[in-house]
Design a protein around this motif. Structure first.
Motif, PDB file in Angstrom:
ATOM      1  N   LEU A 129      21.853  -6.241   2.177  1.00  0.00           N
ATOM      2  CA  LEU A 129      20.602  -6.900   1.806  1.00  0.00           C
ATOM      3  C   LEU A 129      20.810  -8.402   1.605  1.00  0.00           C
ATOM      4  CD1 LEU A 129      19.083  -4.339  -0.709  1.00  0.00           C
ATOM      5  CD2 LEU A 129      18.147  -4.985   1.513  1.00  0.00           C
ATOM      6  N   GLN A 130      21.895  -8.753   0.952  1.00  0.00           N
ATOM      7  CA  GLN A 130      22.197 -10.170   0.734  1.00  0.00           C
ATOM      8  C   GLN A 130      22.353 -10.892   2.065  1.00  0.00           C
ATOM      9  OE1 GLN A 130      25.427 -11.091  -2.039  1.00  0.00           O
ATOM     10  NE2 GLN A 130      26.145 -12.633  -0.597  1.00  0.00           N
ATOM     11  N   ASP A 131      23.098 -10.316   2.983  1.00  0.00           N
ATOM     12  CA  ASP A 131      23.281 -10.935   4.301  1.00  0.00           C
ATOM     13  C   ASP A 131      21.955 -11.081   5.031  1.00  0.00           C
ATOM     14  OD1 ASP A 131      25.998 -11.096   3.850  1.00  0.00           O
ATOM     15  OD2 ASP A 131      26.492  -9.312   5.045  1.00  0.00           O
ATOM     16  N   ALA A 132      21.131 -10.055   4.959  1.00  0.00           N
ATOM     17  CA  ALA A 132      19.834 -10.101   5.635  1.00  0.00           C
ATOM     18  C   ALA A 132      18.946 -11.194   5.048  1.00  0.00           C
ATOM     19  CB  ALA A 132      19.137  -8.741   5.534  1.00  0.00           C
ATOM     20  N   ILE A 133      18.964 -11.320   3.724  1.00  0.00           N
ATOM     21  CA  ILE A 133      18.146 -12.351   3.076  1.00  0.00           C
ATOM     22  C   ILE A 133      18.653 -13.743   3.429  1.00  0.00           C
ATOM     23  CG2 ILE A 133      17.521 -13.334   0.822  1.00  0.00           C
ATOM     24  CD1 ILE A 133      17.486 -10.360  -0.197  1.00  0.00           C
ATOM     25  N   VAL A 134      19.956 -13.932   3.389  1.00  0.00           N
ATOM     26  CA  VAL A 134      20.545 -15.238   3.722  1.00  0.00           C
ATOM     27  C   VAL A 134      20.221 -15.623   5.168  1.00  0.00           C
ATOM     28  CG1 VAL A 134      22.752 -16.437   4.072  1.00  0.00           C
ATOM     29  CG2 VAL A 134      22.362 -15.132   1.981  1.00  0.00           C
ATOM     30  N   GLN A 135      20.168 -14.627   6.054  1.00  0.00           N
ATOM     31  CA  GLN A 135      19.867 -14.894   7.462  1.00  0.00           C
ATOM     32  C   GLN A 135      18.357 -14.902   7.731  1.00  0.00           C
ATOM     33  OE1 GLN A 135      22.211 -12.368  10.042  1.00  0.00           O
ATOM     34  NE2 GLN A 135      23.989 -12.555   8.689  1.00  0.00           N
ATOM     35  N   HIS A 136      17.558 -14.838   6.678  1.00  0.00           N
ATOM     36  CA  HIS A 136      16.097 -14.919   6.762  1.00  0.00           C
ATOM     37  C   HIS A 136      15.474 -13.787   7.571  1.00  0.00           C
ATOM     38  CE1 HIS A 136      16.260 -18.817   4.824  1.00  0.00           C
ATOM     39  NE2 HIS A 136      17.196 -19.174   5.676  1.00  0.00           N
ATOM     40  N   TYR A 137      16.081 -12.604   7.508  1.00  0.00           N
ATOM     41  CA  TYR A 137      15.482 -11.446   8.149  1.00  0.00           C
ATOM     42  C   TYR A 137      14.300 -10.982   7.313  1.00  0.00           C
ATOM     43  CZ  TYR A 137      19.643 -10.876  11.104  1.00  0.00           C
ATOM     44  OH  TYR A 137      20.652 -11.063  12.009  1.00  0.00           O
ATOM     45  N   GLN A 138      13.315 -10.423   7.987  1.00  0.00           N
ATOM     46  CA  GLN A 138      12.190  -9.843   7.274  1.00  0.00           C
ATOM     47  C   GLN A 138      12.591  -8.434   6.858  1.00  0.00           C
ATOM     48  OE1 GLN A 138       8.536  -9.766   9.481  1.00  0.00           O
ATOM     49  NE2 GLN A 138       7.394  -8.898   7.784  1.00  0.00           N
ATOM     50  N   LEU A 139      12.382  -8.123   5.604  1.00  0.00           N
ATOM     51  CA  LEU A 139      12.774  -6.820   5.069  1.00  0.00           C
ATOM     52  C   LEU A 139      11.552  -6.027   4.656  1.00  0.00           C
ATOM     53  CD1 LEU A 139      15.640  -8.058   2.735  1.00  0.00           C
ATOM     54  CD2 LEU A 139      15.880  -7.097   5.015  1.00  0.00           C
ATOM     55  N   THR A 140      11.638  -4.727   4.835  1.00  0.00           N
ATOM     56  CA  THR A 140      10.583  -3.828   4.408  1.00  0.00           C
ATOM     57  C   THR A 140      11.229  -2.709   3.609  1.00  0.00           C
ATOM     58  OG1 THR A 140       9.350  -4.280   6.437  1.00  0.00           O
ATOM     59  CG2 THR A 140       8.723  -2.318   5.197  1.00  0.00           C
ATOM     60  N   PHE A 141      10.604  -2.365   2.495  1.00  0.00           N
ATOM     61  CA  PHE A 141      11.130  -1.297   1.661  1.00  0.00           C
ATOM     62  C   PHE A 141      10.106  -0.168   1.605  1.00  0.00           C
ATOM     63  CE2 PHE A 141      13.270  -5.050   0.139  1.00  0.00           C
ATOM     64  CZ  PHE A 141      14.572  -4.604  -0.048  1.00  0.00           C
ATOM     65  N   LEU A 142      10.590   1.014   1.772  1.00  0.00           N
ATOM     66  CA  LEU A 142       9.768   2.205   1.591  1.00  0.00           C
ATOM     67  C   LEU A 142      10.344   2.964   0.410  1.00  0.00           C
ATOM     68  CD1 LEU A 142       9.516   3.377   5.311  1.00  0.00           C
ATOM     69  CD2 LEU A 142       7.836   2.093   3.999  1.00  0.00           C
ATOM     70  N   TYR A 143       9.503   3.353  -0.497  1.00  0.00           N
ATOM     71  CA  TYR A 143       9.988   4.061  -1.664  1.00  0.00           C
ATOM     72  C   TYR A 143       8.954   5.060  -2.125  1.00  0.00           C
ATOM     73  CZ  TYR A 143       6.983   0.809  -4.168  1.00  0.00           C
ATOM     74  OH  TYR A 143       5.909   0.087  -4.608  1.00  0.00           O
ATOM     75  N   ARG A 144       9.438   6.004  -2.909  1.00  0.00           N
ATOM     76  CA  ARG A 144       8.571   6.993  -3.523  1.00  0.00           C
ATOM     77  C   ARG A 144       8.627   6.795  -5.021  1.00  0.00           C
ATOM     78  NH1 ARG A 144      10.736  12.630  -1.506  1.00  0.00           N
ATOM     79  NH2 ARG A 144      11.840  12.168  -3.400  1.00  0.00           N
ATOM     80  N   VAL A 145       7.516   6.973  -5.641  1.00  0.00           N
ATOM     81  CA  VAL A 145       7.477   6.937  -7.094  1.00  0.00           C
ATOM     82  C   VAL A 145       7.905   8.310  -7.574  1.00  0.00           C
ATOM     83  CG1 VAL A 145       6.010   6.670  -9.120  1.00  0.00           C
ATOM     84  CG2 VAL A 145       5.648   5.221  -7.108  1.00  0.00           C
ATOM     85  N   TYR A 146       8.880   8.320  -8.435  1.00  0.00           N
ATOM     86  CA  TYR A 146       9.386   9.582  -8.973  1.00  0.00           C
ATOM     87  C   TYR A 146       8.424  10.109 -10.023  1.00  0.00           C
ATOM     88  CZ  TYR A 146      12.230  12.915 -11.525  1.00  0.00           C
ATOM     89  OH  TYR A 146      12.689  14.046 -12.153  1.00  0.00           O
ATOM     90  N   LYS A 147       7.939  11.301  -9.790  1.00  0.00           N
ATOM     91  CA  LYS A 147       7.068  11.961 -10.763  1.00  0.00           C
ATOM     92  C   LYS A 147       7.726  13.293 -11.112  1.00  0.00           C
ATOM     93  CE  LYS A 147       2.762   9.968  -9.114  1.00  0.00           C
ATOM     94  NZ  LYS A 147       1.445  10.227  -8.547  1.00  0.00           N
ATOM     95  N   PRO A 148       8.230  13.382 -12.324  1.00  0.00           N
ATOM     96  CA  PRO A 148       8.868  14.655 -12.693  1.00  0.00           C
ATOM     97  C   PRO A 148       7.848  15.779 -12.720  1.00  0.00           C
ATOM     98  CG  PRO A 148       8.772  13.161 -14.584  1.00  0.00           C
ATOM     99  CD  PRO A 148       8.238  12.415 -13.398  1.00  0.00           C
ATOM    100  N   LYS A 149       8.293  16.937 -12.296  1.00  0.00           N
ATOM    101  CA  LYS A 149       7.410  18.097 -12.317  1.00  0.00           C
ATOM    102  C   LYS A 149       7.238  18.565 -13.744  1.00  0.00           C
ATOM    103  CE  LYS A 149       8.822  19.666  -7.775  1.00  0.00           C
ATOM    104  NZ  LYS A 149       9.441  20.742  -6.995  1.00  0.00           N
ATOM    105  N   PRO A 150       6.010  18.929 -14.100  1.00  0.00           N
ATOM    106  CA  PRO A 150       5.804  19.418 -15.462  1.00  0.00           C
ATOM    107  C   PRO A 150       6.546  20.748 -15.639  1.00  0.00           C
ATOM    108  CG  PRO A 150       3.790  19.640 -14.172  1.00  0.00           C
ATOM    109  CD  PRO A 150       4.800  18.925 -13.316  1.00  0.00           C
ATOM    110  N   PRO A 151       7.033  20.975 -16.829  1.00  0.00           N
ATOM    111  CA  PRO A 151       7.766  22.240 -17.050  1.00  0.00           C
ATOM    112  C   PRO A 151       6.819  23.430 -16.921  1.00  0.00           C
ATOM    113  CG  PRO A 151       7.425  21.086 -19.127  1.00  0.00           C
ATOM    114  CD  PRO A 151       6.934  20.184 -18.032  1.00  0.00           C
ATOM    115  N   LYS A 152       7.347  24.498 -16.396  1.00  0.00           N
ATOM    116  CA  LYS A 152       6.565  25.727 -16.282  1.00  0.00           C
ATOM    117  C   LYS A 152       6.585  26.421 -17.633  1.00  0.00           C
ATOM    118  CE  LYS A 152       7.299  26.440 -11.399  1.00  0.00           C
ATOM    119  NZ  LYS A 152       7.731  27.361 -10.357  1.00  0.00           N
ATOM    120  N   ILE A 153       5.408  26.718 -18.091  1.00  0.00           N
ATOM    121  CA  ILE A 153       5.279  27.400 -19.382  1.00  0.00           C
ATOM    122  C   ILE A 153       4.917  28.857 -19.097  1.00  0.00           C
ATOM    123  CG2 ILE A 153       4.044  27.496 -21.575  1.00  0.00           C
ATOM    124  CD1 ILE A 153       3.490  24.480 -21.193  1.00  0.00           C
TER     125      ILE A 153
END
Length: 156
Positions: A129-153
């Motif tokens: 990532l550092q090399d890409a930023i220094v070389q002015h590459y365009q970066l895209t991040f894909l991520y998921r928001v972690y949502k814990p599953k509710p406990p089964k009662i």
């Protein structure tokens, strides 16, 4: 104030100054001085101060000779900002930085660090990532928001 809590910013700034002054530092001596574990000091040197050319020889850590004396108060301010600890102090002016680096005055401050995720296993990714930023590459991040599953009662 309890001395059990980590005074991270003061410890890092102090270690930074010692390295900058050409001192050779021992993990056990630093751990004893700052009342933290050797593992904490290892983390300080390898991760938190990992951007510096720190060398290790015979159990002593030191800055590469070409780097000595090149750190200024401005560098310490920049490091505090980069490390996310600048906002923990009223103002990062030269006199204040010098005073908190004094062992007597530094005892008046206590910084309780947040819990951070250990990302040491991602060092290769950060380097890419550092090399890409220094070389002015365009970066895209894909991520998921972690949502814990509710406990089964169980229904009884």
């Amino acid at each position: 104030m309890s001395k059990e809590h980590d005074t991270l910013s003061i410890r890092l700034a102090d270690i930074l100054l010692k390295l900058n002054n050409g001192q050779k530092l021992s993990l056990s001596q630093l751990a004893q001085e700052y009342k933290v574990s050797i593992r904490t000091i290892q983390r300080d040197l390898s991760e938190r101060l990992g951007v510096l050319p720190i060398q290790q020889n015979n159990g002593l850590y030191f800055l590469e000779p070409f780097y000595l004396g090149k750190l200024s108060i401005k560098d310490i301010k920049n490091f505090a900002i980069l490390a996310g600890v600048a906002g923990l102090f009223p103002k990062l002016v030269n006199d204040f930085i010098r005073s908190i680096l004094d062992n007597t005055i530094s005892q008046a401050y206590e910084v309780k660090g947040q819990t951070y995720e250990d990302v040491s296993q991602l060092q290769g990714l950060f380097e890419k990532l550092q090399d890409a930023i220094v070389q002015h590459y365009q970066l895209t991040f894909l991520y998921r928001v972690y949502k814990p599953k509710p406990p089964k009662i169980p229904i009884t």
